[in-house]
Design a protein around this motif. Structure first.
Motif, mmCIF file in Angstrom:
data_model
loop_
_atom_site.group_PDB
_atom_site.id
_atom_site.type_symbol
_atom_site.label_atom_id
_atom_site.label_comp_id
_atom_site.label_asym_id
_atom_site.label_seq_id
_atom_site.Cartn_x
_atom_site.Cartn_y
_atom_site.Cartn_z
ATOM 1 N N LEU A 1 -15.555 -1.206 -8.649
ATOM 2 C CA LEU A 1 -14.220 -1.182 -8.055
ATOM 3 C C LEU A 1 -14.320 -1.561 -6.592
ATOM 4 O O LEU A 1 -15.170 -1.039 -5.872
ATOM 5 C CB LEU A 1 -13.605 0.214 -8.181
ATOM 6 N N ARG A 2 -13.467 -2.465 -6.192
ATOM 7 C CA ARG A 2 -13.332 -2.842 -4.782
ATOM 8 C C ARG A 2 -11.857 -2.786 -4.439
ATOM 9 O O ARG A 2 -11.024 -3.303 -5.179
ATOM 10 C CB ARG A 2 -13.822 -4.275 -4.528
ATOM 11 N N GLN A 3 -11.554 -2.151 -3.323
ATOM 12 C CA GLN A 3 -10.163 -2.127 -2.874
ATOM 13 C C GLN A 3 -10.133 -2.262 -1.367
ATOM 14 O O GLN A 3 -11.045 -1.832 -0.680
ATOM 15 C CB GLN A 3 -9.444 -0.873 -3.354
ATOM 16 N N MET B 1 -11.262 -4.428 -10.259
ATOM 17 C CA MET B 1 -12.030 -3.455 -11.041
ATOM 18 C C MET B 1 -12.631 -4.138 -12.257
ATOM 19 O O MET B 1 -11.989 -4.980 -12.878
ATOM 20 C CB MET B 1 -11.136 -2.338 -11.593
ATOM 21 N N VAL C 1 -5.022 4.210 -5.894
ATOM 22 C CA VAL C 1 -6.244 4.092 -6.691
ATOM 23 C C VAL C 1 -6.219 5.107 -7.835
ATOM 24 O O VAL C 1 -6.501 4.773 -8.984
ATOM 25 C CB VAL C 1 -7.507 4.246 -5.816
ATOM 26 N N THR D 1 -5.128 -4.498 -2.118
ATOM 27 C CA THR D 1 -5.739 -5.319 -3.160
ATOM 28 C C THR D 1 -6.795 -4.493 -3.878
ATOM 29 O O THR D 1 -7.453 -3.642 -3.266
ATOM 30 C CB THR D 1 -6.409 -6.592 -2.594
ATOM 31 N N ILE D 2 -6.932 -4.741 -5.180
ATOM 32 C CA ILE D 2 -7.927 -4.027 -5.967
ATOM 33 C C ILE D 2 -8.527 -4.976 -6.997
ATOM 34 O O ILE D 2 -7.831 -5.822 -7.553
ATOM 35 C CB ILE D 2 -7.322 -2.779 -6.649
ATOM 36 N N THR E 1 -6.462 4.285 -11.795
ATOM 37 C CA THR E 1 -7.676 4.648 -12.521
ATOM 38 C C THR E 1 -7.497 5.803 -13.501
ATOM 39 O O THR E 1 -8.147 5.821 -14.546
ATOM 40 C CB THR E 1 -8.812 4.991 -11.544
ATOM 41 N N ASP F 1 0.828 -1.201 0.000
ATOM 42 C CA ASP F 1 0.000 0.000 0.000
ATOM 43 C C ASP F 1 0.864 1.253 0.000
ATOM 44 O O ASP F 1 1.958 1.279 0.575
ATOM 45 C CB ASP F 1 -0.906 0.005 1.238
#
Length: 82
Positions: A37-39, A50, A20, A47-48, A24, A15
């Motif tokens: 989108l989930r992060q 999309m 993000v 973790t991501i 993006t 991280d």
């Protein structure tokens, strides 16, 4: 409506501030629409997931794969496209 061009982008790594946006922004610049989108960040692991819609974009899949690879190089994340 034309066939939708949907791609899953998944990534993991350490991280850091602004990840993000670093992922993006280049996708949006080529006309990619992020439809989901989930992060998460757990103990410093980012973790991501999309879903990217490239239906309205002129970018080809190979070029999109290369774009995501460049994003991975810049961010230090492991990113994959499916």
């Amino acid at each position: 409506m034309p066939n939708r061009r949907l791609y899953m982008v998944h990534g993991t790594g350490r991280d850091s501030v602004g990840l993000v946006g670093s992922i993006t922004t280049p996708i949006a610049q080529v006309g990619g629409n992020i439809v989901d989108l989930r992060q998460d960040v757990l103990h410093g692991l980012f973790t991501i997931f999309m879903v990217v819609d490239l239906t309205e974009s002129s970018i080809e899949q190979t070029a999109f794969d290369e774009l995501v690879s460049r994003i991975a190089d810049r961010t230090g994340l492991h990113l994959t496209v499916e």
